[in-house]
Design a protein around this motif. Structure first.
Motif, mmCIF file in Angstrom:
data_model
loop_
_atom_site.group_PDB
_atom_site.id
_atom_site.type_symbol
_atom_site.label_atom_id
_atom_site.label_comp_id
_atom_site.label_asym_id
_atom_site.label_seq_id
_atom_site.Cartn_x
_atom_site.Cartn_y
_atom_site.Cartn_z
ATOM 1 N N VAL A 44 17.734 48.377 24.753
ATOM 2 C CA VAL A 44 17.516 49.732 24.250
ATOM 3 C C VAL A 44 18.314 49.968 22.969
ATOM 4 C CG1 VAL A 44 17.920 52.183 24.719
ATOM 5 C CG2 VAL A 44 16.880 50.740 26.467
ATOM 6 N N THR A 45 19.553 49.506 22.945
ATOM 7 C CA THR A 45 20.376 49.664 21.744
ATOM 8 C C THR A 45 19.721 48.989 20.544
ATOM 9 O OG1 THR A 45 22.429 49.792 23.016
ATOM 10 C CG2 THR A 45 22.626 49.150 20.706
ATOM 11 N N ALA A 46 19.198 47.782 20.742
ATOM 12 C CA ALA A 46 18.533 47.057 19.660
ATOM 13 C C ALA A 46 17.235 47.763 19.241
ATOM 14 C CB ALA A 46 18.241 45.625 20.089
ATOM 15 N N PHE A 47 16.482 48.246 20.219
ATOM 16 C CA PHE A 47 15.216 48.930 19.926
ATOM 17 C C PHE A 47 15.445 50.186 19.099
ATOM 18 C CE2 PHE A 47 11.965 52.076 21.189
ATOM 19 C CZ PHE A 47 10.804 51.414 20.810
ATOM 20 N N LYS A 48 16.513 50.909 19.398
ATOM 21 C CA LYS A 48 16.774 52.176 18.718
ATOM 22 C C LYS A 48 17.153 51.985 17.248
ATOM 23 C CE LYS A 48 18.843 55.700 20.406
ATOM 24 N NZ LYS A 48 17.742 56.684 20.187
ATOM 25 N N LYS A 49 17.496 50.783 16.851
ATOM 26 C CA LYS A 49 17.798 50.538 15.441
ATOM 27 C C LYS A 49 16.572 50.790 14.569
ATOM 28 C CE LYS A 49 21.506 47.199 16.271
ATOM 29 N NZ LYS A 49 21.930 45.779 16.173
ATOM 30 N N THR A 50 15.399 50.579 15.138
ATOM 31 C CA THR A 50 14.167 50.855 14.392
ATOM 32 C C THR A 50 13.505 52.155 14.851
ATOM 33 O OG1 THR A 50 12.940 49.433 15.943
ATOM 34 C CG2 THR A 50 13.706 48.425 13.891
ATOM 35 N N ASP A 77 8.203 57.464 32.347
ATOM 36 C CA ASP A 77 7.172 56.982 31.428
ATOM 37 C C ASP A 77 6.939 55.478 31.550
ATOM 38 O OD1 ASP A 77 6.724 59.565 30.048
ATOM 39 O OD2 ASP A 77 8.825 59.303 29.494
ATOM 40 N N LEU A 78 7.987 54.738 31.867
ATOM 41 C CA LEU A 78 7.863 53.312 32.152
ATOM 42 C C LEU A 78 8.605 53.014 33.441
ATOM 43 C CD1 LEU A 78 8.467 53.240 28.666
ATOM 44 C CD2 LEU A 78 7.465 51.024 29.183
ATOM 45 N N TYR A 79 8.097 52.050 34.157
ATOM 46 C CA TYR A 79 8.701 51.671 35.445
ATOM 47 C C TYR A 79 8.895 50.161 35.455
ATOM 48 C CZ TYR A 79 8.702 50.662 40.537
ATOM 49 O OH TYR A 79 8.990 50.193 41.798
ATOM 50 N N PHE A 80 10.160 49.739 35.467
ATOM 51 C CA PHE A 80 10.514 48.330 35.546
ATOM 52 C C PHE A 80 10.943 48.037 36.978
ATOM 53 C CE2 PHE A 80 10.561 48.980 31.072
ATOM 54 C CZ PHE A 80 10.369 47.743 30.481
ATOM 55 N N SER A 81 10.113 47.294 37.684
ATOM 56 C CA SER A 81 10.343 47.042 39.101
ATOM 57 C C SER A 81 10.876 45.638 39.338
ATOM 58 C CB SER A 81 9.039 47.232 39.874
ATOM 59 O OG SER A 81 9.196 46.837 41.227
ATOM 60 N N ALA A 230 6.298 54.880 24.317
ATOM 61 C CA ALA A 230 6.248 54.031 25.520
ATOM 62 C C ALA A 230 5.539 52.718 25.194
ATOM 63 C CB ALA A 230 5.526 54.761 26.648
ATOM 64 N N ARG A 231 4.461 52.797 24.426
ATOM 65 C CA ARG A 231 3.725 51.587 24.032
ATOM 66 C C ARG A 231 4.596 50.694 23.149
ATOM 67 N NH1 ARG A 231 -1.011 50.515 26.843
ATOM 68 N NH2 ARG A 231 -1.703 52.519 27.666
ATOM 69 N N ALA A 232 5.317 51.328 22.231
ATOM 70 C CA ALA A 232 6.161 50.558 21.316
ATOM 71 C C ALA A 232 7.271 49.831 22.079
ATOM 72 C CB ALA A 232 6.765 51.484 20.259
ATOM 73 N N PHE A 233 7.846 50.496 23.066
ATOM 74 C CA PHE A 233 8.912 49.863 23.846
ATOM 75 C C PHE A 233 8.346 48.723 24.690
ATOM 76 C CE2 PHE A 233 11.978 49.229 27.220
ATOM 77 C CZ PHE A 233 13.174 49.231 26.514
ATOM 78 N N ALA A 234 7.171 48.938 25.263
ATOM 79 C CA ALA A 234 6.530 47.885 26.050
ATOM 80 C C ALA A 234 6.278 46.652 25.176
ATOM 81 C CB ALA A 234 5.218 48.396 26.642
ATOM 82 N N ASP A 235 5.836 46.883 23.952
ATOM 83 C CA ASP A 235 5.600 45.767 23.026
ATOM 84 C C ASP A 235 6.904 45.068 22.662
ATOM 85 O OD1 ASP A 235 2.897 46.318 23.020
ATOM 86 O OD2 ASP A 235 2.947 47.461 21.138
ATOM 87 N N TYR A 236 7.972 45.852 22.508
ATOM 88 C CA TYR A 236 9.258 45.272 22.117
ATOM 89 C C TYR A 236 9.781 44.309 23.178
ATOM 90 C CZ TYR A 236 14.044 44.803 20.501
ATOM 91 O OH TYR A 236 15.237 44.281 20.074
ATOM 92 N N MET A 237 9.459 44.567 24.434
ATOM 93 C CA MET A 237 9.922 43.685 25.515
ATOM 94 C C MET A 237 9.392 42.268 25.369
ATOM 95 S SD MET A 237 12.084 45.151 27.547
ATOM 96 C CE MET A 237 12.086 43.895 28.840
ATOM 97 N N GLN A 238 8.331 42.094 24.571
ATOM 98 C CA GLN A 238 7.749 40.763 24.389
ATOM 99 C C GLN A 238 8.318 40.040 23.168
ATOM 100 O OE1 GLN A 238 5.757 40.030 26.949
ATOM 101 N NE2 GLN A 238 6.012 42.143 27.629
#
Length: 262
Positions: A44-50, A77-81, A230-238
């Protein structure tokens, strides 16, 4: 002579600027299995840079409890199980706003701050000197279920029942061990590899042949189906950066093997 803007004009301009900023900023709330805490915090910290103006809230806990809460309308909004079965069930109930994305396979370890867990095995837990063993509650925590499976496969479950202390999730289990309320805990490898916990104790990796795989997956929930953040974060996980962080915390990633991830 140039005239300065009047106060009302300045006020209007400021208001419009603030409105424009708030309109552009988005926010999401992520429900994440507790084993993800240290890895997800870094991601999350890395994602928030952009995405510096966007608001991302992560709530950590039991995957099973989040599963129940989402069905009751919880605003995630997202669920990581930690168990891929929960996202599949939500999809079947029409509560998924995206395809199910596997993100990791987890591992479990013995961990202790008082004992040298690196020299232990599950049989060591029968030592009379060990009177309290912490695991996550198997009723709703996937890591707890895998701990139970490993102990049953080793023929130790019934014998160790009186010693077990049940935590809500990985966070509470590790707290039990750190506070002395348990001498040993069965926690996620991702927790044992966190620098803060790694300084406090060693670990022994429980063979994954003793339990079902901890297949983990995430979904965008139905409520966030059209949420761009939410879509952008999901994409970032890849992305390679996010995957590298997950690997650093001992997760086996889709398309990789345990040998290449440890």
């Amino acid at each position: 002579m140039r005239l300065l803007p009047s106060v009302p004009v300045l006020s209007l301009a400021l208001t419009m600027a603030l409105f424009s900023w708030s309109a552009q900023a988005e926010k999401i709330t992520i429900a994440a299995a507790a084993d993800l805490k240290f890895a997800m915090d870094e991601i999350v910290t890395a994602f928030k840079k952009t995405h510096p103006t966007d608001e991302i809230t992560v709530i950590y806990g039991s995957a099973g409890k989040f599963f129940t809460q989402i069905q009751q309308g919880a605003p995630y909004d997202l669920y990581f199980s930690a168990d891929i079965a929960f996202p599949h069930e939500l999809e079947n109930k029409g509560l998924a706003g995206s395809t199910i994305t596997p993100y990791a396979i987890g591992r479990i370890v013995l961990w202790s701050t008082d004992l040298d867990a690196s020299q232990m095995t599950l049989q060591s837990l029968t030592d009379p000197a060990i009177t309290r063993i912490a695991i996550a509650n198997p009723q709703h925590a996937p890591y707890g279920r895998r701990a139970e499976e490993a102990l049953r496969a080793s023929g130790l479950w019934e014998r160790l029942q009186p010693k077990l202390v049940l935590g809500e999730d990985m966070i509470q289990v590790s707290q039990f061990v750190q506070s002395g309320n348990a001498q040993v805990g069965i926690i996620s490898l991702s927790f044992a590899l966190n620098p803060e916990l790694a300084r406090k104790g060693g670990y022994w990796l429980i063979p994954d042949t003793l339990h079902e795989p901890l297949e983990q997956a995430f979904i965008i929930t139905k409520r966030a189906e059209h949420n761009a953040l939410a879509r952008a974060f999901a994409d970032y996980m890849q992305t390679p950066d996010a995957r590298a962080t997950m690997t650093a915390y001992g997760f086996v990633l889709p398309g990789e093997t345990a040998a290449s991830s440890h």
